[in-house]
Design an enzyme around this catalytic site. Structure first.
Site: not given
Length: 255
Positions: A16, A18
């Site tokens: 991922d 963020d």
């Protein structure tokens, strides 16, 4: 476990953006709060119930923008017209509120910049040096620009982000489809891929996709929730994976 903190047989790592690669989760949370609080204040007056960190974790974090708007408003019993992706930020629609949040986010990024987690970049380089393939899997439509801003685009063989998901009609997290698409592009079975996520929706996606190892990155003190949503291991920082067994919270998968 290998010295990368991964089970033997893992051939690819799916990250991922963020909260895992970049320290932008807090910026996203602030933009969501600013947008929702302004909307709720206008709708309910000064006695409105503000958007909270718990709301962010439960309804917004890791989800595509429009899904986050729907989920949070649904929790408050509010329904808005869908509108369309090109709605102006002033529109009282699902997409209008999402676009307002994105406008606020980009303003914050322009003002404050984007900071990578250097430990994650080091881990990515170590993973690639061992011959493992890598992908970035993010619900953000700004993913490519963010990676370029930190000079990290070349650390990923595959990118499946909000733009790619929209083009292909892929549902976002907590559905596993974006992670599965990245694994397919890398030519790796899910059981031989590891997922790295900080969001509860991302944990759900890793579990639903049948991935071989799901690492929860706990930046905010939610280790128990990350385990409950499917993490095999939770660490406070990816530097902890270099010494297996020394993560903040370790142990077998808890379902």
């Amino acid at each position: 476990m290998t010295d990368l903190g991964l089970p033997d047989g893992i051939e690819a790592c799916l990250f991922d953006l963020d909260g895992v690669v970049t320290n932008t989760a807090v910026v996203h949370a602030a933009a969501w709060k600013e947008m929702f609080d302004a909307f709720l204040r206008e709708r309910d007056g000064e006695g409105f119930t503000p958007f909270t960190a718990a709301d962010y974790d439960a309804y917004v974090d890791g989800r595509p923008r429009a899904d986050g708007v729907r989920a949070f408003l649904g929790s408050r019993g509010v329904r808005l017209p869908e509108g369309g992706p090109d709605d102006p930020p002033t529109a009282a629609t699902v997409h209008g509120l999402g676009n307002r949040k994105n406008e606020l986010l980009l303003a914050r990024i322009r003002t404050d910049g984007v900071e990578p987690y250097d430990s994650t970049l080091r881990y990515l380089r170590a993973v690639r040096a061992r011959g493992l393939r890598t992908a970035i899997v993010s619900s953000s439509a700004n993913c490519r620009d963010v990676l370029r801003s930190i000079d990290a685009e070349d650390l990923f063989d595959v990118r499946v982000d909000g733009v790619v998901a929209a083009e292909r009609g892929l549902p976002g997290k907590p559905a596993p489809d974006t992670f599965l698409a990245a694994a397919r592009e890398l030519g790796v079975e899910p059981a031989r891929a590891a997922v790295f996520e900080d969001a509860l929706a991302g944990m759900d996606a890793g579990r639903a996709g049948g991935f071989g190892h799901v690492v929860g990155v706990d930046r905010v003190g939610q280790a128990a929730a990350l385990y409950a949503h499917g993490a095999d291991r939770v660490v406070g920082d990816l530097s902890e994976l270099g010494t297996p067994g020394r993560g903040r919270v370790t142990g077998a998968r808890r379902r």
